[in-house]
Scaffold this active site. Structure first.
Site, short mmCIF file in Angstrom:
data_model
loop_
_atom_site.label_atom_id
_atom_site.label_comp_id
_atom_site.label_asym_id
_atom_site.label_seq_id
_atom_site.Cartn_x
_atom_site.Cartn_y
_atom_site.Cartn_z
N GLU A 175 118.70 -20.61 24.65
CA GLU A 175 118.36 -21.10 26.00
C GLU A 175 117.44 -20.13 26.74
O GLU A 175 117.75 -19.67 27.84
CB GLU A 175 119.65 -21.35 26.80
CG GLU A 175 120.52 -22.43 26.17
CD GLU A 175 121.76 -22.78 26.99
OE1 GLU A 175 122.26 -21.90 27.71
OE2 GLU A 175 122.22 -23.93 26.90
N GLU A 379 123.37 -28.04 20.66
CA GLU A 379 124.56 -27.95 21.51
C GLU A 379 124.71 -29.25 22.26
O GLU A 379 123.73 -29.74 22.83
CB GLU A 379 124.44 -26.83 22.56
CG GLU A 379 124.71 -25.45 22.04
CD GLU A 379 124.76 -24.41 23.15
OE1 GLU A 379 125.23 -24.73 24.26
OE2 GLU A 379 124.31 -23.28 22.89
C1 BG6 Z 1 125.29 -23.29 26.89
C2 BG6 Z 1 125.46 -21.97 26.19
O1 BG6 Z 1 124.63 -23.06 28.06
O2 BG6 Z 1 126.44 -23.97 27.30
C3 BG6 Z 1 126.82 -21.74 25.57
O3 BG6 Z 1 124.47 -21.78 25.23
C4 BG6 Z 1 127.90 -22.28 26.50
O4 BG6 Z 1 126.95 -20.36 25.31
C5 BG6 Z 1 127.68 -23.76 26.65
O5 BG6 Z 1 129.18 -22.00 26.09
C6 BG6 Z 1 128.75 -24.47 27.47
O6 BG6 Z 1 128.91 -23.83 28.67
P1 BG6 Z 1 130.34 -23.36 29.21
O7 BG6 Z 1 130.04 -22.63 30.42
O8 BG6 Z 1 131.11 -24.59 29.43
O9 BG6 Z 1 130.92 -22.50 28.13
#
Ligand code: BG6
Length: 480
Positions: A175, A379
């Protein structure tokens, strides 16, 4: 529902959020190890010293370090074709600026990759997922210093050579656009505040902005040089950019809202992606820099480096969309390091993130149309409160979320998008990045660990585990 043969179904994690073993076998501390726990309403804090009276949930994570064989066996049971993970830089170079790497760190990842190979699971490796060595941040000012490029390349050289026969797919920075979007000063750039303070707090004064964009430029150069180096070491290596998808809809058809949405799409997505995929700053960057008073140092050779070091594929995280509007009175939406107003047509997760599967199709079409290189969703997922009952979790809500997103991907493929993989986030429960909680869970596998660090660390299959297995076995055709 048609997915191409060889589609990379899988899951994703990051070292800092799951490995634990933060000071074992020669590992040094990264900036991420200095973040305390928080929750939905209490922010996480960055502390210079590791305080004995504070709790740092990344220190133990879910102890993947000692459970990787068991965890990978579970991924294999689901039929994973790909596992996205990151290497912790400080396991390889504990401080970041040493000449000689840490042999035990090298061995650890070799064992992980060999374990994956045993099951024919292709690793997708993020080289830097929010865990810059603390020493580099403290001594050099993190990525704001060009010194980091040199140290990053030393690290890349070691891992590219060591894992040349085990890893093919790499992502340079997780990111990377959290910096242009103003969230990642501490965690992504290692620009440390003078005093202890909130993890996401980022100054808006001119000096801080210049430092932030200098750090980003240095990461662009580091990424491009890593791509060039990697292709020299092994021409079969494939590199991707990794962008946090910020999908802005105009709140109304008022041309002002439309222009705002277009500006957001440009500055929050294409700003970084253009540099990494095309080798130049997006046209709107010049005006943005002028208006914000941002001045950065660009070396004469940088333009050529950026051109030569473009990536092979586009990857991104996608959790939500949001709306943009000139009306300051509209209700704000919660989000993953994003801003925007609430969309009345969408529901939201337990943490207020707006769920928008169709937006995934929209975004895929946008980025594929612009760059025309293979795309991966690396993701995506639902952070939710899960309840363990009789050794499992009925997470039908997660199945519904994923089913809708998989349908949207199938539609995008029909639209013509060259989508080659999908690794859902937190395939095994891990510590949340933004809140530092355990109870914000994304996984198909439940890990018995609580917000305060108690729990047996035992792993359990959730209902979604069997469902995802079926999805993979049928190559996305059977998703009911
Ligand atoms: C993304 C990141 O922004 O979102 C991850 O790359 C992160 O590291 C994921 O865990 C989900 O976000 P969160 O804050 O719910 O863990």
């Amino acid at each position: 529902m048609k997915f191409p043969d060889g589609f990379y179904w899988g899951g994703a994690t990051a070292a800092n959020q799951c490995e634990g073993a933060w000071n074992i076998d020669g590992r040094g501390d990264s900036v991420a190890d200095h973040f305390t726990a928080g929750n939905k309403t209490t922010p996480r804090f960055f502390t210079h010293e590791i305080k004995s009276d504070a709790y740092y949930p990344f220190h133990e994570g879910i102890d993947f370090y000692h459970h990787y064989k068991e965890d990978i066996a579970l991924f294999a049971e689901m039929g994973f074709k790909m596992y996205r993970m990151s290497i912790s830089w400080t396991r390889i170079f504990p401080k970041g600026d040493e000449d000689v790497p840490n042999e035990k760190g090298i061995q650890f990842y070799k064992s992980v990759f060999e374990e994956l190979k045993k099951y024919d699971i292709e690793p997708l490796v993020t080289i830097s997922h929010y865990d810059i060595p603390y020493h580099l941040a403290e001594k050099y000012g993190g990525w704001a210093s060009r010194k980091c490029i040199e140290y990053f390349l030393n690290y890349c050289r070691v891992i590219f050579n060591e894992y040349s026969s085990l890893v093919k797919y790499w992502l340079t920075f997780n990111e990377i656009n959290v910096l242009s979007n103003g969230y990642g000063d501490i965690m992504a750039a290692g620009i440390l505040p003078k005093e202890d303070g909130m993890m996401f707090l980022a100054g808006q004064d001119k000096e801080t902005k210049c430092r932030r964009f200098q750090a980003l430029h240095n990461q662009f150069i580091a990424s491009a040089k890593a791509v060039i180096l990697g292709h020299q070491i092994n021409p079969d290596f494939r590199f991707g950019c990794m962008i946090a998808a910020n999908l802005p809809y105009a709140y109304t058809c008022n041309p002002d809202d439309q222009l705002l949405a277009q500006r957001d799409m440009n500055l929050k997505n294409y700003f970084c992606a253009d540099v990494l995929c095309r080798g130049n700053y997006t046209p709107m960057a010049k005006r943005y820099f002028q208006e914000e008073g941002i001045e950065i140092e660009i070396e004469p050779e940088d333009h050529q480096i950026l051109k030569e070091g473009i990536v092979d594929f586009y990857s991104f995280s996608y959790y939500m969309s949001s709306c943009v509007s000139g009306d300051p009175d509209l209700a704000k939406a919660a989000g993953n390091m994003s801003e925007g107003v609430k969309n009345p047509y969408l529901k939201a997760s337990d943490w207020g993130w707006q769920i928008d599967p169709k937006g995934l199709r929209y975004y895929l079409n946008e980025v594929y149309g612009r760059y025309q290189i293979p795309v991966m969703v690396v993701e995506n997922g639902l952070g939710a409160h899960d309840v363990l009952e009789e050794g499992t979790v009925d997470d039908s809500y997660r199945i519904e979320y994923m089913r809708d997103h998989i349908r949207a991907m199938a539609d995008a493929i029909k639209d013509g998008v060259d989508l080659i993989g999908y690794t859902s986030w937190g395939c095994i429960d891990l510590v949340s990045l933004s809140s530092g909680e355990m109870k914000k869970r994304y996984g198909f596998i439940y890990v018995d660990r609580n917000n305060d660090g108690s729990g047996s660390l035992k792993r359990y299959r959730k209902k979604s585990f069997e469902w995802y297995k079926k999805v993979i076995r049928s190559n996305g055709e059977d998703i009911d």
